[in-house]
Design an enzyme around this catalytic site. Sequence first.
Site, PDB file in Angstrom:
ATOM      1  N   PRO A   2       0.797  -1.213   0.000  1.00 49.28           N
ATOM      2  CG  PRO A   2      -0.206  -1.186   2.095  1.00 49.28           C
ATOM      3  CD  PRO A   2       0.743  -1.939   1.267  1.00 49.28           C
ATOM      4  CD  GLU A   3       3.962   2.657  -3.679  1.00 47.37           C
ATOM      5  OE1 GLU A   3       3.989   3.722  -4.311  1.00 47.37           O
ATOM      6  OE2 GLU A   3       4.589   1.649  -4.032  1.00 47.37           O
ATOM      7  CG  HIS A  93      -0.917 -14.133   8.865  1.00 42.85           C
ATOM      8  ND1 HIS A  93       0.134 -14.625   9.602  1.00 42.85           N
ATOM      9  CD2 HIS A  93      -0.940 -14.866   7.726  1.00 42.85           C
ATOM     10  CE1 HIS A  93       0.715 -15.602   8.930  1.00 42.85           C
ATOM     11  NE2 HIS A  93       0.092 -15.775   7.789  1.00 42.85           N
ATOM     12  NE  ARG A 112       6.109 -10.811   2.756  1.00 40.74           N
ATOM     13  CZ  ARG A 112       6.430 -10.530   1.516  1.00 40.74           C
ATOM     14  NH1 ARG A 112       7.245  -9.537   1.279  1.00 40.74           N
ATOM     15  NH2 ARG A 112       5.940 -11.213   0.520  1.00 40.74           N
ATOM     16  NE  ARG A 153      17.081  17.472  -0.736  1.00 47.47           N
ATOM     17  CZ  ARG A 153      17.395  17.760   0.507  1.00 47.47           C
ATOM     18  NH1 ARG A 153      18.363  17.124   1.104  1.00 47.47           N
ATOM     19  NH2 ARG A 153      16.747  18.687   1.162  1.00 47.47           N
TER      20      ARG A 153
END
Length: 272
Positions: A2-3, A93, A112, A153
């Site tokens: 998920p973003e 889970h 995880r 940068r």
Amino acid sequence: MPELPEVETIRRELEEKISSEKIKEVIINLAKPIKTPQAPEFKKKLTGKKIKGAKRHGKFIILEIEEGDFLLIHLKLTGQLIIEKSEAPVEKHAHIIFRFNSGKDLRFIDLRRFGTMHLVDKLEKVKAYQELGPEPLEPSFSPEKLKEIIGNRPTKIKQLLMDQTRIAGIGNIYAAESLFRARISPLRPAKTLKDNEIKKLHQEIQQVLKEAIKYKGSSVDEYVTTEGKEGEYKDKLLIYGLDKTTCPVCKGKVKTIRLGGRGTNYCPRCQK
DNA sequence: AATCGTTCCTGATAGC
DNA sequence: TGCTATCAGGAACGAT
């Protein structure tokens, strides 16, 4: 994983479905995700409280709790938030279950075990949250703002895009997609980007994020919506995904490299 | 201050 | 067949 678009999809569904739900019970099958406070106090502070709403910043979901507390949830790689009837069989889970008076559950499932929860009275108490960069879909994120972030940068542009303290919410999927769409190589040192490239990149970041939200995100790994449905943007991705070996634009060979420990796909012919 | 390497964790998959 | 080794990855953390 998920973003921003996936987390935003979940936030919208939570806002719609569990605003004003009252927590009858918190079931903790695995305490690991709870970073603060300790599990017994976490339980005590939430039991009997109403959920007032759901916000998002970057990849954090913020549940606003009655009487002023905030529950910050980060799904990391495989975290899921599913809403279903309390009598539904408990998934493998399913580490934390918020059981509501209405007979519904909000379940946090995380294969995880990287996901985290913080229950705090002030958002600034969570360091990673407090350090988040600007939201890429807010008006304040202008092309000039992106230029300022890039500054002088030397960091590779893809790594800069994924740095949550610079811009909030972009991860591996949408960094790769926006760079492909902007025809910029992920390996370019940020400071070498020309003004017109920054403008293009800015436009593509916003566009790909908006489109992905429209399709309820990309189901890569374990991501699903609160209804357990997959996001349909996965089929629209142009470059992310290991099975892609041919560039959809030039039909050349897509290159897979490792960048900052992450798998990265790009087209050396299209992306300069 | 910025960047790099290591760590957390499970399941899928490759190799023998 | 069935075992073991390898790999994926967001971000915290310690080291440089």
